[in-house]
Design a protein around this motif. Sequence first.
Motif, PDB file in Angstrom:
ATOM      1  N   UNK A 166       0.821  -1.208   0.000  1.00  0.00           N
ATOM      2  CA  UNK A 166       0.000   0.000   0.000  1.00  0.00           C
ATOM      3  C   UNK A 166       0.845   1.243   0.000  1.00  0.00           C
ATOM      4  N   UNK A 167       2.121   1.129  -0.323  1.00  0.00           N
ATOM      5  CA  UNK A 167       3.011   2.284  -0.286  1.00  0.00           C
ATOM      6  C   UNK A 167       2.528   3.354  -1.229  1.00  0.00           C
ATOM      7  N   UNK A 168       2.416   4.577  -0.703  1.00  0.00           N
ATOM      8  CA  UNK A 168       1.981   5.698  -1.513  1.00  0.00           C
ATOM      9  C   UNK A 168       0.522   5.677  -1.846  1.00  0.00           C
ATOM     10  N   UNK A 227       2.457  13.892  -6.983  1.00  0.00           N
ATOM     11  CA  UNK A 227       1.957  14.258  -8.307  1.00  0.00           C
ATOM     12  C   UNK A 227       1.046  15.472  -8.159  1.00  0.00           C
ATOM     13  N   UNK A 228       1.581  16.655  -8.435  1.00  0.00           N
ATOM     14  CA  UNK A 228       0.804  17.873  -8.251  1.00  0.00           C
ATOM     15  C   UNK A 228       0.488  18.104  -6.782  1.00  0.00           C
ATOM     16  N   UNK A 229      -0.579  18.851  -6.514  1.00  0.00           N
ATOM     17  CA  UNK A 229      -1.010  19.125  -5.141  1.00  0.00           C
ATOM     18  C   UNK A 229      -1.860  17.992  -4.582  1.00  0.00           C
ATOM     19  N   UNK A 230      -2.514  17.234  -5.460  1.00  0.00           N
ATOM     20  CA  UNK A 230      -3.330  16.087  -5.054  1.00  0.00           C
ATOM     21  C   UNK A 230      -3.566  15.240  -6.297  1.00  0.00           C
ATOM     22  N   UNK A 251      -5.828   8.744 -14.365  1.00  0.00           N
ATOM     23  CA  UNK A 251      -5.025   9.473 -13.385  1.00  0.00           C
ATOM     24  C   UNK A 251      -5.524  10.912 -13.391  1.00  0.00           C
ATOM     25  N   UNK A 252      -5.967  11.367 -12.229  1.00  0.00           N
ATOM     26  CA  UNK A 252      -6.495  12.724 -12.084  1.00  0.00           C
ATOM     27  C   UNK A 252      -5.629  13.452 -11.065  1.00  0.00           C
ATOM     28  N   UNK A 253      -5.150  14.627 -11.428  1.00  0.00           N
ATOM     29  CA  UNK A 253      -4.365  15.400 -10.473  1.00  0.00           C
ATOM     30  C   UNK A 253      -4.735  16.873 -10.544  1.00  0.00           C
ATOM     31  N   UNK A 288       1.138  11.600 -16.908  1.00  0.00           N
ATOM     32  CA  UNK A 288       0.690  12.592 -15.924  1.00  0.00           C
ATOM     33  C   UNK A 288       1.877  13.376 -15.364  1.00  0.00           C
ATOM     34  N   UNK A 289       2.992  12.709 -15.104  1.00  0.00           N
ATOM     35  CA  UNK A 289       4.180  13.412 -14.618  1.00  0.00           C
ATOM     36  C   UNK A 289       4.700  14.406 -15.653  1.00  0.00           C
ATOM     37  N   UNK A 290       4.630  14.020 -16.927  1.00  0.00           N
ATOM     38  CA  UNK A 290       5.042  14.939 -17.997  1.00  0.00           C
ATOM     39  C   UNK A 290       4.178  16.190 -17.995  1.00  0.00           C
TER      40      UNK A 290
END
Length: 297
Positions: A166-168, A227-230, A251-253, A288-290
């Motif tokens: 469950x890491x992260x 990843x972003x603020x949330x 993936x939503x950020x 998403x990181x990009x």
Amino acid sequence: MQPKARHAYVPGLAALLLVAVAGCSGGGGGHDSTSDAKPGGPTSTGVAQPGKYRTLREACGSVPASTLKDLLPGAASLPEDQQAKAYRGTAAVTYDTDRRVGCSWKADSPDASHQLVIDLERVVSYDPAVSDADRAQQVYAKKQAGASVPLTAAPTTPSGSPSPSASGTNASAAPDTGTGTGTGTGTGKDGAAAKNGSASPTPTGTTGTTGTTGTSDGLKPRVLDGLGDAAFLDDVLTRSGSTAQRRTVSVVFRTSNVIVTVRYTEQSARSVTVPDSQELQDKARGLARTLVDQLNE
């Protein structure tokens, strides 16, 4: 008698002047600059600040060509003109490109079809007491509540460090026992049960929760760190028609007042093949990181 009359008049005039002066000073002292402010309410100096972002970049040009080739393997076998069209993408129709933009790509291959959709929304708060970023967090929270993402904290090991599975994450589900629920087997390897015939395929209309898709514990829908603020990830497996199985990873950020959604879908050409969670999640998170990096430029 004349001097006496004049002597009586002067004190009377002075008294009137004193009353007038006292009245003026009393009125001026009753209007303090903060006396009309509501307790806890916004003041002229406490208006919420606007968001960090005032515009949005063009969506179809936001995904690098190398990333598109990786996410759309079927496009490589297309004729040159069709390949260029597939990589160019289709822009979403919006009424204000400073508030919302999006783009979609799709390519088919003999084994599977892949579709990629990105959506960027710049949130603006029309309440002077609520900042654009706070309003964006409210919109983001609704998106997370509408997904199959647990809201409680992940369990930790006795030493206080997060458990490896469950890491992260933000999931509070019990460890996977391997039995699963519904029609899946919960083996942790997508498609293993379907290939050996030990379980019936996931029926149409499943919610995509990990108990029914056989997704391993560490790949369940979850909150993402760094990843972003949330950010959160959702993973949904459904059946398309009577044969093909389709997995969609979202993936939503949020970063400040912009909310970004990356939705990556793979649909297998054969009913016995289940799209792999690990691969789709890794690719969606990489994109998403990009996009986060682009917003921070």
